[in-house]
Design a protein around this motif. Structure first.
Motif, PDB file in Angstrom:
ATOM      1  N   GLN A 146       0.847  -1.190   0.000  1.00  0.00           N
ATOM      2  CA  GLN A 146       0.000   0.000   0.000  1.00  0.00           C
ATOM      3  C   GLN A 146       0.884   1.242   0.000  1.00  0.00           C
ATOM      4  N   LEU A 147       0.728   2.064  -1.029  1.00  0.00           N
ATOM      5  CA  LEU A 147       1.431   3.333  -1.145  1.00  0.00           C
ATOM      6  C   LEU A 147       0.490   4.455  -0.735  1.00  0.00           C
ATOM      7  N   THR A 148       0.965   5.358   0.091  1.00  0.00           N
ATOM      8  CA  THR A 148       0.168   6.507   0.516  1.00  0.00           C
ATOM      9  C   THR A 148       0.951   7.781   0.233  1.00  0.00           C
ATOM     10  N   TYR A 149       0.310   8.682  -0.500  1.00  0.00           N
ATOM     11  CA  TYR A 149       0.918   9.967  -0.831  1.00  0.00           C
ATOM     12  C   TYR A 149       0.057  11.075  -0.238  1.00  0.00           C
ATOM     13  N   THR A 150       0.655  11.906   0.604  1.00  0.00           N
ATOM     14  CA  THR A 150      -0.072  12.983   1.263  1.00  0.00           C
ATOM     15  C   THR A 150       0.165  14.285   0.519  1.00  0.00           C
ATOM     16  N   ALA A 151      -0.885  14.768  -0.136  1.00  0.00           N
ATOM     17  CA  ALA A 151      -0.853  16.023  -0.866  1.00  0.00           C
ATOM     18  C   ALA A 151      -1.388  17.138   0.037  1.00  0.00           C
ATOM     19  N   PRO A 152      -1.299  18.394  -0.403  1.00  0.00           N
ATOM     20  CA  PRO A 152      -1.765  19.491   0.461  1.00  0.00           C
ATOM     21  C   PRO A 152      -3.218  19.382   0.897  1.00  0.00           C
ATOM     22  N   HIS A 153      -4.076  18.830   0.039  1.00  0.00           N
ATOM     23  CA  HIS A 153      -5.507  18.846   0.341  1.00  0.00           C
ATOM     24  C   HIS A 153      -6.065  17.498   0.792  1.00  0.00           C
ATOM     25  N   ARG A 154      -5.376  16.400   0.494  1.00  0.00           N
ATOM     26  CA  ARG A 154      -5.868  15.081   0.899  1.00  0.00           C
ATOM     27  C   ARG A 154      -4.772  14.050   0.664  1.00  0.00           C
ATOM     28  N   SER A 155      -5.011  12.837   1.132  1.00  0.00           N
ATOM     29  CA  SER A 155      -4.077  11.732   0.901  1.00  0.00           C
ATOM     30  C   SER A 155      -4.611  10.832  -0.209  1.00  0.00           C
ATOM     31  N   TYR A 156      -3.699  10.205  -0.957  1.00  0.00           N
ATOM     32  CA  TYR A 156      -4.039   9.290  -2.039  1.00  0.00           C
ATOM     33  C   TYR A 156      -3.362   7.950  -1.767  1.00  0.00           C
ATOM     34  N   THR A 157      -4.062   6.874  -2.062  1.00  0.00           N
ATOM     35  CA  THR A 157      -3.503   5.545  -1.801  1.00  0.00           C
ATOM     36  C   THR A 157      -3.629   4.649  -3.021  1.00  0.00           C
ATOM     37  N   ILE A 158      -2.611   3.839  -3.229  1.00  0.00           N
ATOM     38  CA  ILE A 158      -2.596   2.799  -4.247  1.00  0.00           C
ATOM     39  C   ILE A 158      -2.241   1.495  -3.548  1.00  0.00           C
ATOM     40  N   LEU A 159      -3.023   0.453  -3.782  1.00  0.00           N
ATOM     41  CA  LEU A 159      -2.705  -0.872  -3.257  1.00  0.00           C
ATOM     42  C   LEU A 159      -2.372  -1.783  -4.427  1.00  0.00           C
ATOM     43  N   TYR A 160      -1.181  -2.363  -4.393  1.00  0.00           N
ATOM     44  CA  TYR A 160      -0.719  -3.285  -5.430  1.00  0.00           C
ATOM     45  C   TYR A 160      -0.582  -4.664  -4.812  1.00  0.00           C
ATOM     46  N   THR A 161      -1.318  -5.644  -5.350  1.00  0.00           N
ATOM     47  CA  THR A 161      -1.324  -6.975  -4.740  1.00  0.00           C
ATOM     48  C   THR A 161      -0.106  -7.811  -5.085  1.00  0.00           C
ATOM     49  N   GLY A 162       0.607  -7.497  -6.206  1.00  0.00           N
ATOM     50  CA  GLY A 162       1.554  -8.479  -6.719  1.00  0.00           C
ATOM     51  C   GLY A 162       0.777  -9.750  -7.026  1.00  0.00           C
ATOM     52  N   ASP A 163       1.388 -10.909  -6.848  1.00  0.00           N
ATOM     53  CA  ASP A 163       0.662 -12.183  -6.944  1.00  0.00           C
ATOM     54  C   ASP A 163       0.103 -12.493  -5.563  1.00  0.00           C
ATOM     55  N   PHE A 164      -1.190 -12.808  -5.485  1.00  0.00           N
ATOM     56  CA  PHE A 164      -1.780 -13.046  -4.174  1.00  0.00           C
ATOM     57  C   PHE A 164      -2.622 -14.314  -4.185  1.00  0.00           C
ATOM     58  N   PHE A 165      -2.815 -14.868  -3.002  1.00  0.00           N
ATOM     59  CA  PHE A 165      -3.591 -16.091  -2.833  1.00  0.00           C
ATOM     60  C   PHE A 165      -4.293 -16.002  -1.486  1.00  0.00           C
ATOM     61  N   LEU A 166      -5.615 -16.053  -1.492  1.00  0.00           N
ATOM     62  CA  LEU A 166      -6.369 -15.930  -0.248  1.00  0.00           C
ATOM     63  C   LEU A 166      -6.300 -17.189   0.604  1.00  0.00           C
ATOM     64  N   SER A 167      -6.182 -18.350  -0.039  1.00  0.00           N
ATOM     65  CA  SER A 167      -6.206 -19.614   0.699  1.00  0.00           C
ATOM     66  C   SER A 167      -4.834 -19.929   1.300  1.00  0.00           C
ATOM     67  N   ASN A 168      -4.854 -20.677   2.399  1.00  0.00           N
ATOM     68  CA  ASN A 168      -3.605 -21.187   2.960  1.00  0.00           C
ATOM     69  C   ASN A 168      -3.116 -22.346   2.108  1.00  0.00           C
ATOM     70  N   SER A 169      -1.816 -22.396   1.870  1.00  0.00           N
ATOM     71  CA  SER A 169      -1.212 -23.574   1.248  1.00  0.00           C
ATOM     72  C   SER A 169      -0.332 -24.239   2.307  1.00  0.00           C
ATOM     73  N   ARG A 170       0.411 -25.251   1.946  1.00  0.00           N
ATOM     74  CA  ARG A 170       1.136 -26.027   2.958  1.00  0.00           C
ATOM     75  C   ARG A 170       2.323 -25.275   3.551  1.00  0.00           C
ATOM     76  N   LEU A 171       2.872 -24.323   2.814  1.00  0.00           N
ATOM     77  CA  LEU A 171       4.059 -23.619   3.290  1.00  0.00           C
ATOM     78  C   LEU A 171       3.865 -22.113   3.411  1.00  0.00           C
ATOM     79  N   VAL A 172       2.683 -21.628   3.044  1.00  0.00           N
ATOM     80  CA  VAL A 172       2.421 -20.187   3.083  1.00  0.00           C
ATOM     81  C   VAL A 172       0.994 -19.946   3.569  1.00  0.00           C
ATOM     82  N   GLU A 173       0.843 -19.021   4.494  1.00  0.00           N
ATOM     83  CA  GLU A 173      -0.493 -18.618   4.901  1.00  0.00           C
ATOM     84  C   GLU A 173      -1.055 -17.613   3.894  1.00  0.00           C
ATOM     85  N   GLY A 174      -2.365 -17.694   3.659  1.00  0.00           N
ATOM     86  CA  GLY A 174      -2.985 -16.857   2.657  1.00  0.00           C
ATOM     87  C   GLY A 174      -3.036 -15.392   3.045  1.00  0.00           C
ATOM     88  N   LEU A 175      -3.349 -14.550   2.043  1.00  0.00           N
ATOM     89  CA  LEU A 175      -3.492 -13.121   2.296  1.00  0.00           C
ATOM     90  C   LEU A 175      -4.581 -12.897   3.337  1.00  0.00           C
TER      91      LEU A 175
END
Length: 542
Positions: A146-175
């Protein structure tokens, strides 16, 4: 037509995205985002970074890498060598895995050029610009940023997922979706590898693959599994070590090529892996063990021609010439390839008993993608990383079109991202009520509606198949038309006699698609009743 990347802007409240690589095919992912006067490079999966060198100066103020897979990271070393002062950041685990992208260079000879960022703790790089990493599933160390840029009047955000997986696998917990829920970024950049496809449950995917491997071993065949250096191969090894069909079995599992190096890297990351994996490792080694059955060993390159005389399983990297394993005096082989969603798996005739594909997903399916979008509620959604057809399926979803600004850019196409103070949803059309009649006759209930209802442009979609679904909502009965897509999806649950040669009984039909490279239906959605001349039964011997 290619365009120029966004220049440093004097306007303090402009957002834009320029893909040097949009993740179509093998091109890799490399995105330049502009947030006011700042430029940030997200990932660098380009095999050739020359587009980043055109101006003779760093293409961005800083670089953020989501994870260590080559299509997101292989250009980082060349970029660092071109611009040594350009700061590059990633999670701690990703910084440790990155050297595996350059197997021809000794890890000790690669200067640690990537700086580690903590999880879930905003870090300010430049005045007014900060980033926060969230675990993304998919691979150890993979991060949504999550990128957050604070401008004079408000903040702006961009969320970049990359590669994501909601489910748990055997060696990695999901997002952890609950950690992101309610963030409401202005822009969501999300991968769409599987388009709108729906996956079977993870355990069902695992059992289907294990059953196929078990059948091959029972038929005195050996199994070759080409996999990436990191991720899928290690998941398969844990699956085979712990599945009841293989636990304690007198069988050799050989690990060849760069996959073995990936296993060594995982062992060094043990404190960062899920607690369940750490507990497993207290009782037996994760990978290398010649005592516990099935035995798991490294395969030296000079011994490739000696395996396969008795049934075994070999995991190797995709760059190896598979024919090195075939010997005239060895048993027949089964080559199992992971599905590449949206792209056909190209194989040549290798004289094998079977060349097949399987699904063991490392990315979220269409349902997971839309679930993430609805939980985040951005103004703009940019789809990357997938076949253009699959990404087009996502941008074509009416449930998304009615709520968000959707983009699926090609490489070197600038996407401007104007942000409003409030995101105004399209106004709901004025609704007309239609009165009808209800008739009960024996076991049939008939609802009759006036002909005028068919004049509504939504009628064609509602009546597409002539079938409806009815359900109670409190005291009211709600009717909904069933689409062709839903009928195909439901067809997977239809019981068909096992002796009929049709797609529903074929071993290559998974997720309502045909995955047999030899079939004219390969890659297409199929109905359970469909048929092609290369049908192969899902169970039993041939």
């Amino acid at each position: 037509m290619s365009q120029r990347p966004p220049a440093h802007s004097q306007a303090s409240e402009e957002l834009a995205c320029f893909p040097y690589g949009a993740g179509h095919g093998d091109e890799g992912v490399c995105l330049l985002v502009r947030m006011g006067r700042h430029r940030i490079l997200l990932d660098c999966g380009l095999a050739d970074i020359s587009p980043l060198l055109v101006e003779g100066k760093p293409p961005a103020d800083l670089v953020l890498c989501t994870h260590a897979h080559p299509d997101h990271a292989r250009g980082l070393l060349a970029l660092h060598q071109a611009f040594p002062q350009l700061p590059i950041y990633a999670s701690e685990v990703t910084t440790q895995l990155l050297p595996l992208n350059w197997p021809d260079i000794e890890p000790k000879d690669i200067i640690r050029f990537c700086q580690a960022l903590p999880w879930r703790s905003p870090v300010e790089f430049i005045d007014g610009l900060c980033a926060e990493l969230f675990p993304a599933g998919h691979l150890p160390g993979a991060a949504a940023i999550q990128l957050t840029y604070t401008a004079p009047h408000r903040s702006y955000t961009i969320l970049y997922t990359g590669d994501f997986f909601l489910s748990n696998s055997r060696l990695v917990e999901g997002l952890p979706l609950e950690a992101l829920r309610g963030l409401e970024p202005d822009v969501l950049i999300v991968e769409g590898s599987y388009g709108t496809a729906r996956h079977p449950h993870r355990r069902q995917q695992e059992n289907s693959l294990v059953d196929r491997i078990n059948l091959a071993i029972a038929q005195q065949q050996s199994v070759l599994l080409p996999v990436p250096t990191l991720g899928l191969g290690q998941e398969l090894l844990m699956l085979l070590r712990s599945h009841h069909l293989f636990t304690g079995r007198d069988l050799d599992i050989w690990v060849d090529g760069t996959v073995a190096g990936g296993c060594d890297a995982y062992l060094e990351l043990l404190p960062h892996l899920p607690t369940s994996v750490q507990n497993f490792a207290r009782h037996q080694p994760l990978f290398w063990d010649a005592r516990v059955r099935p035995r798991m060993r490294r395969l030296p390159p000079e011994q490739r021609g000696s395996v396969g005389r008795s049934p075994c399983i070999v995991l190797t990297d995709r760059a190896v010439d598979w024919r090195e394993y075939w010997q005239p005096d060895a048993n027949a082989w089964v080559l199992l390839l992971p599905q590449t969603p949206g792209y056909p798996v190209r194989t040549q005739d290798l004289g094998l008993a079977s060349v097949e594909t399987y699904l063991l997903a490392q990315h979220s399916d269409g349902l997971g993608t839309t679930q993430l979008i609805h939980n985040l509620r951005p103004q703009h959604v940019i789809f990357i990383h997938g076949s253009p057809t699959y990404l087009g399926d996502l941008t074509g979803l009416e449930e998304l079109q009615n709520r968000y600004h959707l983009h699926s850019p090609t490489t070197q196409t600038l996407v401007e991202l104007p942000i409003g103070e409030t995101f105004v949803q399209p106004a709901a059309p004025t609704e007309t009520n239609y009165e009808g009649e209800l008739t009960e006759l024996g076991t049939v209930v008939t609802i009759t509606l006036p002909e005028a209802i068919a004049a509504d442009p939504r009628w064609n979609h509602f009546a597409d198949t002539g079938l409806v679904e009815a359900r109670w909502q409190g005291e009211e009965l709600v009717l909904r038309g069933l689409s062709q897509r839903e009928l195909l999806s439901q067809g997977g649950n239809t019981r068909i006699p096992a002796d009929i040669e049709c797609c529903g009984n074929c071993r290559h039909q998974r997720g309502q698609r045909c995955w047999n490279p030899d079939s004219p239906l390969y890659g297409f959605k199929v109905t359970p009743e469909g048929y092609c001349p290369v049908f192969q039964p899902a169970h039993g011997t041939e």
